[in-house]
Write a protein that holds these residues in place. Structure first.
Motif, PDB file in Angstrom:
ATOM      1  N   VAL A 184       0.853  -1.205   0.000  1.00  0.00           N
ATOM      2  CA  VAL A 184       0.000   0.000   0.000  1.00  0.00           C
ATOM      3  C   VAL A 184       0.884   1.249   0.000  1.00  0.00           C
ATOM      4  O   VAL A 184       0.630   2.215  -0.731  1.00  0.00           O
ATOM      5  N   GLN A 185       1.958   1.211   0.818  1.00  0.00           N
ATOM      6  CA  GLN A 185       2.880   2.350   0.846  1.00  0.00           C
ATOM      7  C   GLN A 185       3.628   2.469  -0.481  1.00  0.00           C
ATOM      8  O   GLN A 185       3.846   3.559  -0.990  1.00  0.00           O
ATOM      9  N   VAL A 186       4.021   1.308  -1.051  1.00  0.00           N
ATOM     10  CA  VAL A 186       4.706   1.315  -2.340  1.00  0.00           C
ATOM     11  C   VAL A 186       3.811   1.970  -3.398  1.00  0.00           C
ATOM     12  O   VAL A 186       4.245   2.855  -4.155  1.00  0.00           O
ATOM     13  N   ARG A 187       2.539   1.560  -3.451  1.00  0.00           N
ATOM     14  CA  ARG A 187       1.586   2.145  -4.415  1.00  0.00           C
ATOM     15  C   ARG A 187       1.449   3.651  -4.201  1.00  0.00           C
ATOM     16  O   ARG A 187       1.365   4.417  -5.167  1.00  0.00           O
ATOM     17  N   THR A 188       1.414   4.064  -2.934  1.00  0.00           N
ATOM     18  CA  THR A 188       1.252   5.495  -2.631  1.00  0.00           C
ATOM     19  C   THR A 188       2.466   6.291  -3.136  1.00  0.00           C
ATOM     20  O   THR A 188       2.313   7.361  -3.730  1.00  0.00           O
ATOM     21  N   ALA A 191       2.497   6.574  -6.849  1.00  0.00           N
ATOM     22  CA  ALA A 191       1.420   7.416  -7.370  1.00  0.00           C
ATOM     23  C   ALA A 191       1.732   8.906  -7.303  1.00  0.00           C
ATOM     24  O   ALA A 191       1.081   9.709  -7.976  1.00  0.00           O
ATOM     25  N   GLY A 192       2.706   9.317  -6.488  1.00  0.00           N
ATOM     26  CA  GLY A 192       2.966  10.745  -6.383  1.00  0.00           C
ATOM     27  C   GLY A 192       4.221  11.047  -5.597  1.00  0.00           C
ATOM     28  O   GLY A 192       4.768  10.161  -4.923  1.00  0.00           O
ATOM     29  N   PRO A 193       4.673  12.307  -5.673  1.00  0.00           N
ATOM     30  CA  PRO A 193       5.925  12.700  -5.017  1.00  0.00           C
ATOM     31  C   PRO A 193       5.761  12.817  -3.509  1.00  0.00           C
ATOM     32  O   PRO A 193       4.641  12.885  -3.009  1.00  0.00           O
ATOM     33  N   PRO A 194       6.893  12.875  -2.764  1.00  0.00           N
ATOM     34  CA  PRO A 194       6.832  13.131  -1.336  1.00  0.00           C
ATOM     35  C   PRO A 194       6.326  14.557  -1.090  1.00  0.00           C
ATOM     36  O   PRO A 194       6.390  15.371  -2.016  1.00  0.00           O
ATOM     37  N   PRO A 195       5.854  14.893   0.090  1.00  0.00           N
ATOM     38  CA  PRO A 195       5.849  14.047   1.279  1.00  0.00           C
ATOM     39  C   PRO A 195       4.737  12.999   1.277  1.00  0.00           C
ATOM     40  O   PRO A 195       3.701  13.188   0.638  1.00  0.00           O
ATOM     41  N   VAL A 196       4.989  11.925   2.026  1.00  0.00           N
ATOM     42  CA  VAL A 196       3.990  10.880   2.251  1.00  0.00           C
ATOM     43  C   VAL A 196       3.912  10.634   3.752  1.00  0.00           C
ATOM     44  O   VAL A 196       4.955  10.496   4.400  1.00  0.00           O
ATOM     45  N   LYS A 197       2.718  10.664   4.287  1.00  0.00           N
ATOM     46  CA  LYS A 197       2.562  10.398   5.732  1.00  0.00           C
ATOM     47  C   LYS A 197       1.280   9.594   5.904  1.00  0.00           C
ATOM     48  O   LYS A 197       0.183  10.144   5.985  1.00  0.00           O
ATOM     49  N   ILE A 198       1.423   8.281   5.885  1.00  0.00           N
ATOM     50  CA  ILE A 198       0.237   7.413   5.855  1.00  0.00           C
ATOM     51  C   ILE A 198       0.379   6.232   6.817  1.00  0.00           C
ATOM     52  O   ILE A 198       1.484   5.832   7.186  1.00  0.00           O
ATOM     53  N   VAL A 310      10.871   3.099  -6.099  1.00  0.00           N
ATOM     54  CA  VAL A 310       9.653   3.882  -6.353  1.00  0.00           C
ATOM     55  C   VAL A 310       9.961   5.228  -7.014  1.00  0.00           C
ATOM     56  O   VAL A 310       9.041   6.025  -7.283  1.00  0.00           O
ATOM     57  N   GLY A 311      11.249   5.477  -7.280  1.00  0.00           N
ATOM     58  CA  GLY A 311      11.605   6.698  -7.998  1.00  0.00           C
ATOM     59  C   GLY A 311      11.738   7.928  -7.121  1.00  0.00           C
ATOM     60  O   GLY A 311      11.642   9.052  -7.608  1.00  0.00           O
ATOM     61  N   TYR A 312      11.940   7.748  -5.823  1.00  0.00           N
ATOM     62  CA  TYR A 312      12.200   8.895  -4.953  1.00  0.00           C
ATOM     63  C   TYR A 312      13.715   9.099  -4.877  1.00  0.00           C
ATOM     64  O   TYR A 312      14.489   8.142  -4.963  1.00  0.00           O
ATOM     65  N   ASP A 313      14.143  10.365  -4.683  1.00  0.00           N
ATOM     66  CA  ASP A 313      15.561  10.698  -4.617  1.00  0.00           C
ATOM     67  C   ASP A 313      16.069  10.467  -3.192  1.00  0.00           C
ATOM     68  O   ASP A 313      15.702  11.185  -2.265  1.00  0.00           O
ATOM     69  N   LYS A 314      16.933   9.447  -3.035  1.00  0.00           N
ATOM     70  CA  LYS A 314      17.402   9.088  -1.680  1.00  0.00           C
ATOM     71  C   LYS A 314      18.284  10.176  -1.072  1.00  0.00           C
ATOM     72  O   LYS A 314      18.547  10.160   0.135  1.00  0.00           O
ATOM     73  N   TYR A 315      18.769  11.152  -1.921  1.00  0.00           N
ATOM     74  CA  TYR A 315      19.565  12.254  -1.372  1.00  0.00           C
ATOM     75  C   TYR A 315      18.669  13.431  -0.986  1.00  0.00           C
ATOM     76  O   TYR A 315      19.083  14.341  -0.296  1.00  0.00           O
TER      77      TYR A 315
END
Ligand code: 2NL
Length: 356
Positions: A184-188, A191-198, A310-315
């Motif tokens: 579910v977190q992976v899908r979130t 689906a869109g850029p950070p921030p994510v707080k779920i 998931v394509g987020y920038d780890k830096y």
């Protein structure tokens, strides 16, 4: 009619005497109140037979009249008595018929009792409320998942033991029953850029079935990704959670551990809310077994490989994640000692968790 030719008082008296007998014969074949009342008016009504007979009173010697009057009164009383008796036995018959039906119409109603929430539902809703108040959104997803969402994206490679046929349910079409709610977190994140707080509450599946494991169980995971999210934020979030869930004196303890999807990783313990973790009560505590601590789940900082997947920038961003089993949370909170009670749907157990 018998009364027609009445010339003497005696004739008239006899006519009245036979009137009630005729009436009795007439109503013996009637079976409804309205028919009986109608018959009654044919005898005692304005144009009834008794009234017609009374009109002959003027034609008889006056000395005979008192005897005729008395006979008329006896006939009237007899007819009225017959009507009442017949109606009473009719009502009795209706009641007897009602009572002999297979439905007992005299039983009091059963009433309706409102249902209660299942203890696992209650615990889930309470956890949702606590995290929602800290700014987490509640997200859900499908139970049937791709291997990629459930494992590959979570830094769990094909040769990891969790991916064995013995540990996961594989379904047709190359899909699996999710083994945690992390997809579910992976899908979130996909689906869109950070921030994510779920948080992601829901049922998960593992090929386990013994005294302490069921093949399906509910869990709740959480994920917070943003710029500058730290391990300190993880600790603060967990402390607030355990204090609101178990009581405001509760503390946490983090023990180093390993999960493929977090680095560093930690097991989360909550201080025992029964003995407060304090000796000497602690040494005999039935809940924490003398340790002072209750294991409630796992946690850690999101592994860079998860961000990469998931394509987020780890830096650019960091994040923390955690997971807990809802059955364990419910057992600790309510003192339930056998996991199977949650799944037997025995009302004697479920009714001990009133809702309201
Ligand atoms: C446990 C351990 C954990 C997570 C779950 C997670 C999810 C994403 C990324 C990184 Cl998308 N981590 N979830 C992390 C650490 C522990 O659960 O014992 N659960 C009952």
């Amino acid at each position: 009619m018998a009364s027609e030719g009445a010339g003497t008082g005696q004739d008239l008296v006899r006519s009245f005497e036979s009137l009630s007998a005729e009436f009795a014969a007439e109503i013996s074949g009637l079976h409804s109140e309205s028919e009986i009342r109608l018959a009654q008016s044919r005898y005692l009504g304005k144009k009834g037979r008794a009234t017609e007979l009374m009109k002959l009173l003027g034609r008889i010697p006056s000395a005979d009249r008192p005897a005729v009057g008395a006979a008329a009164n006896r006939a009237r009383e007899a007819i009225e008595g017959l009507v009442e008796g017949r109606l009473a036995s009719l009502a009795e018959a209706v009641l007897t018929a009602d009572l002999s039906r297979s439905v007992d119409v005299t039983l009091p109603g059963r009433g309706r009792r409102a249902g209660t929430l299942h203890p696992l539902t209650r615990v889930r809703m309470e956890i949702e409320q606590i995290f929602h108040a800290m700014g987490f959104e509640v997200r859900t997803g499908p139970l049937i998942e791709t291997e990629w969402n459930n494992f590959d994206a979570l830094n769990t490679p094909a040769d990891h033991p969790a991916r064995d046929m013995q540990d996961t349910f594989f379904v047709e079409g190359g899909r699996i029953l999710r083994s945690h709610t992390s997809p579910v977190q992976v899908r979130t994140m996909l689906a869109g850029p950070p921030p994510v707080k779920i948080i992601a509450p829901g049922n998960v599946f593992r090929r386990d079935d013994d005294a302490t494991h069921t093949p399906m169980f509910p869990q709740c995971e959480g994920l917070h990704v943003d710029k500058n999210v730290s391990f300190e934020d993880l600790k603060a979030t967990l402390i607030v959670f355990v204090q609101r869930f178990f009581g405001h004196h509760t503390d946490i303890r983090l023990r180093p551990s390993f999960f493929p999807f977090t680095e560093p990783s930690a097991e989360v313990d909550a201080s025992c809310f029964l003995c407060q973790g304090k000796p000497p009560a602690r040494s005999t505590c039935r809940l924490c077994k003398g340790t002072g601590w209750l294991e409630i789940g796992g946690s850690g900082m999101v592994h860079p490989n998860v961000f990469k997947a998931v394509g987020y920038d780890k830096y650019d961003v960091t994040g923390f994640a955690f997971g807990m089993g809802l059955s364990r949370m419910a057992m600790l909170k309510y003192g339930v000692t056998d996991l199977r009670l949650f799944y037997e749907n025995d009302l004697r157990f479920l009714q001990q968790f009133p809702t309201g």
